[in-house]
Design a protein around this motif. Structure first.
Motif, PDB file in Angstrom:
ATOM      1  N   VAL A 165       0.837  -1.201   0.000  1.00 55.32           N
ATOM      2  CA  VAL A 165       0.000   0.000   0.000  1.00 55.32           C
ATOM      3  C   VAL A 165       0.872   1.250   0.000  1.00 55.32           C
ATOM      4  CG1 VAL A 165      -1.678   1.326   1.340  1.00 55.32           C
ATOM      5  CG2 VAL A 165      -2.002  -1.112   1.004  1.00 55.32           C
ATOM      6  N   GLU A 166       2.006   1.193   0.670  1.00 55.72           N
ATOM      7  CA  GLU A 166       2.916   2.343   0.670  1.00 55.72           C
ATOM      8  C   GLU A 166       3.379   2.649  -0.756  1.00 55.72           C
ATOM      9  OE1 GLU A 166       6.841   3.977   3.069  1.00 55.72           O
ATOM     10  OE2 GLU A 166       6.049   1.992   3.510  1.00 55.72           O
ATOM     11  N   LYS A 167       3.678   1.612  -1.539  1.00 59.71           N
ATOM     12  CA  LYS A 167       4.070   1.808  -2.937  1.00 59.71           C
ATOM     13  C   LYS A 167       2.921   2.385  -3.750  1.00 59.71           C
ATOM     14  CE  LYS A 167       7.524  -1.833  -2.927  1.00 59.71           C
ATOM     15  NZ  LYS A 167       7.890  -3.171  -3.423  1.00 59.71           N
ATOM     16  N   LEU A 168       1.696   1.900  -3.504  1.00 57.81           N
ATOM     17  CA  LEU A 168       0.528   2.414  -4.219  1.00 57.81           C
ATOM     18  C   LEU A 168       0.259   3.876  -3.856  1.00 57.81           C
ATOM     19  CD1 LEU A 168      -1.888  -0.639  -3.963  1.00 57.81           C
ATOM     20  CD2 LEU A 168      -0.503   0.053  -5.920  1.00 57.81           C
ATOM     21  N   LEU A 169       0.456   4.224  -2.583  1.00 59.84           N
ATOM     22  CA  LEU A 169       0.281   5.614  -2.160  1.00 59.84           C
ATOM     23  C   LEU A 169       1.324   6.521  -2.808  1.00 59.84           C
ATOM     24  CD1 LEU A 169      -0.477   5.164   1.643  1.00 59.84           C
ATOM     25  CD2 LEU A 169      -2.095   5.745  -0.166  1.00 59.84           C
ATOM     26  N   GLN A 170       2.510   5.988  -2.997  1.00 56.33           N
ATOM     27  CA  GLN A 170       3.564   6.745  -3.661  1.00 56.33           C
ATOM     28  C   GLN A 170       3.191   6.998  -5.122  1.00 56.33           C
ATOM     29  OE1 GLN A 170       7.322   4.761  -3.315  1.00 56.33           O
ATOM     30  NE2 GLN A 170       8.284   6.648  -2.598  1.00 56.33           N
ATOM     31  N   ILE A 171       2.633   5.990  -5.788  1.00 55.42           N
ATOM     32  CA  ILE A 171       2.213   6.119  -7.184  1.00 55.42           C
ATOM     33  C   ILE A 171       1.092   7.156  -7.312  1.00 55.42           C
ATOM     34  CG2 ILE A 171       1.027   4.905  -9.073  1.00 55.42           C
ATOM     35  CD1 ILE A 171       2.586   2.375  -8.148  1.00 55.42           C
ATOM     36  N   SER A 172       0.138   7.132  -6.387  1.00 55.22           N
ATOM     37  CA  SER A 172      -1.010   8.031  -6.476  1.00 55.22           C
ATOM     38  C   SER A 172      -0.678   9.459  -6.031  1.00 55.22           C
ATOM     39  CB  SER A 172      -2.167   7.502  -5.636  1.00 55.22           C
ATOM     40  OG  SER A 172      -1.911   7.685  -4.274  1.00 55.22           O
ATOM     41  N   GLY A 173       0.433   9.640  -5.330  1.00 50.32           N
ATOM     42  CA  GLY A 173       0.829  10.967  -4.868  1.00 50.32           C
ATOM     43  C   GLY A 173       0.372  11.281  -3.456  1.00 50.32           C
ATOM     44  N   ALA A 174      -0.322  10.358  -2.804  1.00 50.08           N
ATOM     45  CA  ALA A 174      -0.825  10.594  -1.450  1.00 50.08           C
ATOM     46  C   ALA A 174       0.306  10.712  -0.437  1.00 50.08           C
ATOM     47  CB  ALA A 174      -1.780   9.486  -1.036  1.00 50.08           C
ATOM     48  N   LEU A 175       1.391   9.987  -0.648  1.00 52.99           N
ATOM     49  CA  LEU A 175       2.514  10.031   0.289  1.00 52.99           C
ATOM     50  C   LEU A 175       3.172  11.411   0.280  1.00 52.99           C
ATOM     51  CD1 LEU A 175       3.153   7.707   2.083  1.00 52.99           C
ATOM     52  CD2 LEU A 175       4.990   7.043   0.583  1.00 52.99           C
ATOM     53  N   ASP A 176       3.285  12.023  -0.903  1.00 49.60           N
ATOM     54  CA  ASP A 176       3.843  13.373  -0.991  1.00 49.60           C
ATOM     55  C   ASP A 176       2.937  14.383  -0.291  1.00 49.60           C
ATOM     56  OD1 ASP A 176       6.012  12.434  -2.448  1.00 49.60           O
ATOM     57  OD2 ASP A 176       4.987  12.744  -4.375  1.00 49.60           O
ATOM     58  N   GLU A 177       1.619  14.248  -0.486  1.00 49.43           N
ATOM     59  CA  GLU A 177       0.668  15.132   0.188  1.00 49.43           C
ATOM     60  C   GLU A 177       0.761  14.967   1.701  1.00 49.43           C
ATOM     61  OE1 GLU A 177      -3.389  14.968  -1.193  1.00 49.43           O
ATOM     62  OE2 GLU A 177      -2.719  14.687  -3.274  1.00 49.43           O
ATOM     63  N   PHE A 178       0.942  13.728   2.160  1.00 51.65           N
ATOM     64  CA  PHE A 178       1.073  13.463   3.594  1.00 51.65           C
ATOM     65  C   PHE A 178       2.317  14.148   4.154  1.00 51.65           C
ATOM     66  CE2 PHE A 178       3.221  10.529   6.665  1.00 51.65           C
ATOM     67  CZ  PHE A 178       2.474  10.883   7.781  1.00 51.65           C
ATOM     68  N   LYS A 179       3.433  14.050   3.441  1.00 51.06           N
ATOM     69  CA  LYS A 179       4.674  14.661   3.915  1.00 51.06           C
ATOM     70  C   LYS A 179       4.543  16.181   3.985  1.00 51.06           C
ATOM     71  CE  LYS A 179       7.603  10.856   2.476  1.00 51.06           C
ATOM     72  NZ  LYS A 179       8.580  10.348   1.552  1.00 51.06           N
TER      73      LYS A 179
END
Length: 91
Positions: free
Chosen positions: A70-84
């Protein structure tokens, strides 16, 4: 209660389709979940990833831990960048 962002499996034999969900870390893989965050279809060409970034960021800010996939999928969708970004703004 520790919350995890993880995949639950749907679909037929040899045709998996996954939901990205927020669930209690002790519940079984395909058991109860709190909220559906998105979908992942690995067999389509190219694989299809659909994640509601707003919901994902909300759960991550509240302390949910994503699984490796899921972390990889969040990275693909851009959610991880928004979280940071949101975490940096909070301080």
């Amino acid at each position: 209660m520790a919350v995890r962002l993880r995949l639950t499996r749907f679909g037929k034999k040899r045709q998996p389709y996954y939901r990205v969900v927020a669930s209690d870390s002790t519940s079984p893989r395909d058991g109860k979940f709190i909220e559906i965050i998105g979908h992942y279809a690995p067999r389509s060409e190219p694989s299809e990833v659909s994640i509601d970034n707003e919901k994902a960021v909300k759960w991550l800010l509240n302390g949910a831990k994503p699984s490796e996939r899921v972390e990889k999928l969040l990275q693909i969708s851009g959610a991880l960048d928004e979280f940071k970004k949101a975490k940096a703004e909070r301080g």
